[in-house]
Motif scaffolding. Structure first.
Motif, PDB file in Angstrom:
ATOM      1  N   TYR A  32       0.828  -1.202   0.000  1.00  0.00           N
ATOM      2  CA  TYR A  32       0.000   0.000   0.000  1.00  0.00           C
ATOM      3  C   TYR A  32       0.870   1.262   0.000  1.00  0.00           C
ATOM      4  O   TYR A  32       0.540   2.260  -0.650  1.00  0.00           O
ATOM      5  CB  TYR A  32      -0.926  -0.013   1.209  1.00  0.00           C
ATOM      6  N   CYS A  33       1.989   1.221   0.711  1.00  0.00           N
ATOM      7  CA  CYS A  33       2.877   2.385   0.778  1.00  0.00           C
ATOM      8  C   CYS A  33       3.501   2.711  -0.577  1.00  0.00           C
ATOM      9  O   CYS A  33       3.952   3.837  -0.797  1.00  0.00           O
ATOM     10  CB  CYS A  33       3.973   2.154   1.809  1.00  0.00           C
ATOM     11  N   ARG A  71       2.656  10.354  -2.467  1.00  0.00           N
ATOM     12  CA  ARG A  71       2.511  11.815  -2.572  1.00  0.00           C
ATOM     13  C   ARG A  71       2.732  12.492  -1.224  1.00  0.00           C
ATOM     14  O   ARG A  71       3.138  13.658  -1.164  1.00  0.00           O
ATOM     15  CB  ARG A  71       1.127  12.175  -3.113  1.00  0.00           C
ATOM     16  N   GLU A  72       2.440  11.788  -0.135  1.00  0.00           N
ATOM     17  CA  GLU A  72       2.472  12.383   1.194  1.00  0.00           C
ATOM     18  C   GLU A  72       3.636  11.915   2.061  1.00  0.00           C
ATOM     19  O   GLU A  72       4.113  12.657   2.918  1.00  0.00           O
ATOM     20  CB  GLU A  72       1.163  12.067   1.936  1.00  0.00           C
ATOM     21  N   HIS A  73       4.084  10.684   1.843  1.00  0.00           N
ATOM     22  CA  HIS A  73       5.041  10.093   2.771  1.00  0.00           C
ATOM     23  C   HIS A  73       6.125   9.294   2.049  1.00  0.00           C
ATOM     24  O   HIS A  73       5.889   8.741   0.972  1.00  0.00           O
ATOM     25  CB  HIS A  73       4.334   9.154   3.758  1.00  0.00           C
ATOM     26  N   GLN A  74       7.280   9.236   2.686  1.00  0.00           N
ATOM     27  CA  GLN A  74       8.345   8.323   2.278  1.00  0.00           C
ATOM     28  C   GLN A  74       8.471   7.271   3.377  1.00  0.00           C
ATOM     29  O   GLN A  74       8.774   7.595   4.525  1.00  0.00           O
ATOM     30  CB  GLN A  74       9.666   9.060   2.112  1.00  0.00           C
ATOM     31  N   VAL A  75       8.229   6.010   3.036  1.00  0.00           N
ATOM     32  CA  VAL A  75       8.235   4.940   4.032  1.00  0.00           C
ATOM     33  C   VAL A  75       9.400   3.993   3.737  1.00  0.00           C
ATOM     34  O   VAL A  75       9.460   3.371   2.676  1.00  0.00           O
ATOM     35  CB  VAL A  75       6.912   4.152   4.028  1.00  0.00           C
ATOM     36  N   ASP A  76      10.319   3.897   4.691  1.00  0.00           N
ATOM     37  CA  ASP A  76      11.430   2.950   4.590  1.00  0.00           C
ATOM     38  C   ASP A  76      11.134   1.749   5.477  1.00  0.00           C
ATOM     39  O   ASP A  76      10.721   1.904   6.632  1.00  0.00           O
ATOM     40  CB  ASP A  76      12.738   3.594   5.046  1.00  0.00           C
ATOM     41  N   LEU A  77      11.353   0.561   4.951  1.00  0.00           N
ATOM     42  CA  LEU A  77      11.125  -0.672   5.706  1.00  0.00           C
ATOM     43  C   LEU A  77      12.439  -1.186   6.272  1.00  0.00           C
ATOM     44  O   LEU A  77      13.427  -1.320   5.549  1.00  0.00           O
ATOM     45  CB  LEU A  77      10.500  -1.741   4.816  1.00  0.00           C
ATOM     46  N   ASN A 120      -2.766   0.633   7.382  1.00  0.00           N
ATOM     47  CA  ASN A 120      -3.300   1.346   6.217  1.00  0.00           C
ATOM     48  C   ASN A 120      -4.194   2.504   6.638  1.00  0.00           C
ATOM     49  O   ASN A 120      -4.106   3.609   6.094  1.00  0.00           O
ATOM     50  CB  ASN A 120      -4.082   0.384   5.322  1.00  0.00           C
ATOM     51  N   GLY A 121      -5.064   2.248   7.603  1.00  0.00           N
ATOM     52  CA  GLY A 121      -5.950   3.291   8.090  1.00  0.00           C
ATOM     53  C   GLY A 121      -5.192   4.428   8.765  1.00  0.00           C
ATOM     54  O   GLY A 121      -5.537   5.614   8.600  1.00  0.00           O
ATOM     55  N   PHE A 122      -4.164   4.065   9.499  1.00  0.00           N
ATOM     56  CA  PHE A 122      -3.371   5.083  10.194  1.00  0.00           C
ATOM     57  C   PHE A 122      -2.672   6.011   9.202  1.00  0.00           C
ATOM     58  O   PHE A 122      -2.716   7.240   9.341  1.00  0.00           O
ATOM     59  CB  PHE A 122      -2.352   4.404  11.100  1.00  0.00           C
ATOM     60  N   ILE A 123      -2.023   5.453   8.201  1.00  0.00           N
ATOM     61  CA  ILE A 123      -1.245   6.299   7.291  1.00  0.00           C
ATOM     62  C   ILE A 123      -2.160   7.182   6.435  1.00  0.00           C
ATOM     63  O   ILE A 123      -1.769   8.276   6.019  1.00  0.00           O
ATOM     64  CB  ILE A 123      -0.295   5.455   6.420  1.00  0.00           C
ATOM     65  N   ARG A 124      -3.386   6.736   6.222  1.00  0.00           N
ATOM     66  CA  ARG A 124      -4.327   7.593   5.480  1.00  0.00           C
ATOM     67  C   ARG A 124      -4.683   8.845   6.267  1.00  0.00           C
ATOM     68  O   ARG A 124      -5.030   9.871   5.679  1.00  0.00           O
ATOM     69  CB  ARG A 124      -5.590   6.797   5.137  1.00  0.00           C
TER      70      ARG A 124
END
Length: 207
Positions: A19-20, A27-33, A201-205
């Motif tokens: 999803y990330c 558009r809003e976030h950069q997510v590193d795993l 998913n809900g949190f990052i939205r």
């Protein structure tokens, strides 16, 4: 926002990572795993290496957990408000002295991040262990001594690393089983993983 997602295994967060990678999130976030491997030693080493080379706005530790608290439902996602190194200390005959009582350090660490989305989740206290509980006598003594809601093998190490670099930290866990004499037939790992990823998913939205 630059986010660091920390998990012991990629399996626990694979749907969230997919999803990330969507345009909506990018558009809003950069997510590193960061996949650390299981356990507090692997987590501490991996976190130290990652945080020494990169800066983040928020770190999220996500995974499954066992619950001592029977009021929590199997599959329920919870937010960990406080986590403790349960075994860090010394035995004193039948008593246990924490590292705090010995005067050599701190065993308990608290979440340093809040958000309105998290208000819908149960807030719990956790313990971090090298050996998950599976014997009734040790379960009972741990409940009496520490009164934990859940246990994991990484949470306190994650909080510790974030505190050392003043990085806001959030820990989300989904309950896969109750802490009891080992009975894998009662575990519901797929349900816990599904619900954990839905919560992420809900949190990052809303972040």
């Amino acid at each position: 926002m630059k986010l660091l997602l920390v998990a012991a295994t990629s399996f626990e967060v694979k749907d969230f990572i997919s999803y990330c990678n969507s345009p909506e999130v990018e558009r809003e976030h950069q997510v590193d795993l960061l996949v650390t491997g299981v356990g507090m030693v692997a987590t501490a080493f991996s976190m130290g290496r990652a945080l020494a080379s990169r800066d983040f706005d928020l770190a999220i530790n996500a995974g499954i957990a066992g619950s001592f608290n029977r009021d929590l439902k199997i599959g329920e996602t919870v937010v960990v408000k406080e986590d403790r190194f349960a075994e860090l200390g010394a035995e004193n005959n039948d008593d246990f002295l924490s590292i705090d009582e010995l005067g050599f350090g701190t065993s308990s660490y608290k979440s340093s991040f809040s958000h309105s989305f998290l208000n819908s989740l149960s807030g719990v206290s956790g313990i971090t262990v090298n050996k998950v509980h599976g014997r009734q006598s040790s379960i009972e003594s741990t409940i009496k001594l520490l009164k934990p809601d859940i246990e994991s093998m990484e949470g306190a190490a994650f909080f510790y690393a974030c505190k050392e670099v003043n990085l806001p930290a959030l820990q989300l866990r989904s309950i896969s089983n109750y802490v009891e004499p080992r009975n894998k037939d009662s575990w519901q790992i797929p349900l816990a993983v599904t619900n954990l990823n839905a919560t992420l998913n809900g949190f990052i939205r809303q972040l």
